[in-house]
Design an enzyme around this catalytic site. Structure first.
Site, PDB file in Angstrom:
ATOM      1  N   GLY A 126       0.800  -1.228   0.000  1.00 51.46           N
ATOM      2  CA  GLY A 126       0.000   0.000   0.000  1.00 51.46           C
ATOM      3  C   GLY A 126       0.824   1.264   0.000  1.00 51.46           C
ATOM      4  O   GLY A 126       0.279   2.364   0.151  1.00 51.46           O
ATOM      5  N   LEU A 127       2.160   1.151  -0.181  1.00 51.65           N
ATOM      6  CA  LEU A 127       3.022   2.336  -0.094  1.00 51.65           C
ATOM      7  C   LEU A 127       3.537   2.792  -1.459  1.00 51.65           C
ATOM      8  O   LEU A 127       4.458   3.604  -1.548  1.00 51.65           O
ATOM      9  CB  LEU A 127       4.196   2.075   0.872  1.00 51.65           C
ATOM     10  CG  LEU A 127       3.798   1.716   2.310  1.00 51.65           C
ATOM     11  CD1 LEU A 127       5.035   1.556   3.188  1.00 51.65           C
ATOM     12  CD2 LEU A 127       2.855   2.745   2.933  1.00 51.65           C
ATOM     13  N   GLY A 128       2.962   2.257  -2.531  1.00 48.76           N
ATOM     14  CA  GLY A 128       3.297   2.759  -3.867  1.00 48.76           C
ATOM     15  C   GLY A 128       4.603   2.239  -4.427  1.00 48.76           C
ATOM     16  O   GLY A 128       5.205   2.884  -5.303  1.00 48.76           O
ATOM     17  N   SER A 129       5.038   1.062  -3.964  1.00 45.89           N
ATOM     18  CA  SER A 129       6.328   0.518  -4.402  1.00 45.89           C
ATOM     19  C   SER A 129       6.440   0.401  -5.929  1.00 45.89           C
ATOM     20  O   SER A 129       7.444   0.802  -6.520  1.00 45.89           O
ATOM     21  CB  SER A 129       6.526  -0.842  -3.722  1.00 45.89           C
ATOM     22  OG  SER A 129       7.369  -1.651  -4.448  1.00 45.89           O
TER      23      SER A 129
ATOM     24  N   ASP B 218      -1.453   6.834  -7.321  1.00 47.85           N
ATOM     25  CA  ASP B 218      -0.087   6.506  -6.877  1.00 47.85           C
ATOM     26  C   ASP B 218       0.949   7.176  -7.786  1.00 47.85           C
ATOM     27  O   ASP B 218       1.824   7.909  -7.301  1.00 47.85           O
ATOM     28  CB  ASP B 218       0.149   4.988  -6.852  1.00 47.85           C
ATOM     29  CG  ASP B 218      -0.635   4.279  -5.759  1.00 47.85           C
ATOM     30  OD1 ASP B 218      -1.569   4.879  -5.211  1.00 47.85           O
ATOM     31  OD2 ASP B 218      -0.315   3.115  -5.462  1.00 47.85           O
TER      32      ASP B 218
ATOM     33  N   ALA C 265       4.805   1.947  -8.438  1.00 51.05           N
ATOM     34  CA  ALA C 265       4.878   3.234  -9.151  1.00 51.05           C
ATOM     35  C   ALA C 265       6.216   3.921  -8.878  1.00 51.05           C
ATOM     36  O   ALA C 265       6.802   4.548  -9.772  1.00 51.05           O
ATOM     37  CB  ALA C 265       3.717   4.141  -8.736  1.00 51.05           C
TER      38      ALA C 265
END
Ligand code: MEV
Length: 319
Positions: free
Chosen positions: A108-111, A155, A113
């Site tokens: 959920g931390l945008g890894s 994101d 993108a």
């Protein structure tokens, strides 16, 4: 005399969604902040001879091989090919591209993108081109679309702009400035969650009962809209209540997990103003809004309650 290898780099932060995930896919607004303490980096060591092939080395996600041997829809290959298309690069540079990230994947931390945008920036650096934030977001949105299906673009947009954003799908993002006193504790529940699977599951629920789910999305959108003001003035207690309400609505669409709920409850018990899951859910991370005085308590409580890690971060003002 041997000449030194030429290095070209690109880097991008992670992101946290404060309000509005999932509802944003259905046209509601969302608020997201860049997470500058966790980042992805791509470094190209260019070969003397540009006709050599490009080797990809991404130890964190167990990818190693020549670009031309990766499937075109491999996320890293897709990021390189899409960047080449947008920047009119007709042949990949020869050498090695090393990709490293301190962002946990599928949390959920945008890894994903962040990795795509780091790659795009490294390739732009390699040809001496300026990569505008809108182009970086466009590249990452195209890659996200392949891997996450029907995504909103939030994101890629917040990561490319590296600023807190009030984001509505298909509209220009608005830069907003969170109050400098706001702090978050971010905790990982230890399990991963697939954005594609979570977004698809919510879509099926919405298809089965559009009235119920549209109503929930509208409630999330209204919360997001009303969070703008307390976010900029630093009204912690009000903002905390809103985070709790958003978490309840995310529970109602089935994307929380038992451990995410336990972590949110533990954060509140330890003095957080509010807590919610962040991102697509079904695993991954949660956030708690805290006062500096109780941040350590909340961090410890989250680890004791079962978090894989918990870290304290400030909300950066708009850059
Ligand atoms: C993922 O970080 C946020 C979701 O709303 C999907 C999206 O907006 O693309 C779940």
């Amino acid at each position: 005399m041997t000449s030194r290898p030429k290095l070209f780099t690109g880097s991008a932060p992670g992101k946290v969604i404060l309000f509005g995930e999932h509802a944003v896919v259905y046209g509601e607004p969302a608020i997201a902040v860049p997470l500058t303490s966790l980042r992805a980096t791509a470094t190209i060591t260019a070969a003397e001879n540009f006709s050599e092939s490009l080797m990809i080395d991404a130890p964190g996600i167990a990818v190693q091989g020549r670009l031309d041997q990766l499937a075109p829809d491999d996320p890293l290959a897709a990021a390189i090919l899409e960047t080449m298309r947008v920047l009119n690069i007709y042949a990949a540079p020869g050498g090695t591209m090393c990709i490293q990230s301190t962002l946990p994947a599928a949390a959920g931390l945008g890894s994903s993108a962040a990795i795509t945008i780091a790659i795009a920036r490294a390739l732009a650096d390699c040809i001496g081109a300026e990569l505008h934030a809108n182009s970086a977001a466009q590249i990452a949105s195209a890659v996200e679309h392949i891997h996450h299906g029907n995504s909103s673009g939030i994101d890629p947009t917040v990561i490319a702009h590296n600023s807190t954003l009030y984001f509505t799908k298909h509209k220009d993002p608005e830069l907003i400035s969170p109050h400098s006193s706001l702090k978050l504790v971010i905790a990982h529940s230890g399990t991963t969650g697939s954005t594609r699977a979570a977004v698809n599951a919510v879509r099926l629920l919405h298809n089965d009962n559009p009235a119920r789910y549209s109503h929930i999305f509208a409630e999330i959108g209204a919360l997001t809209a009303s969070a703008r003001q307390p976010l900029s003035t630093g009204q912690h207690a009000q903002l905390g209540q809103m985070l709790n309400a958003n978490h309840k609505l995310l529970q109602a669409i089935g994307v929380s997990t038992q451990l995410l709920d336990i972590l949110c409850a533990a954060a509140l018990q330890a003095g957080a103003y509010g807590a919610k899951l962040t991102g697509a859910g079904t695993g991954g991370c949660m956030i708690a809004l805290v006062d500096a005085s109780c941040a350590l308590n909340v961090q410890t409580a989250l680890v004791t309650a079962g978090a894989k890690f918990a870290s304290i971060t400030a909300l950066a003002p708009a850059s």
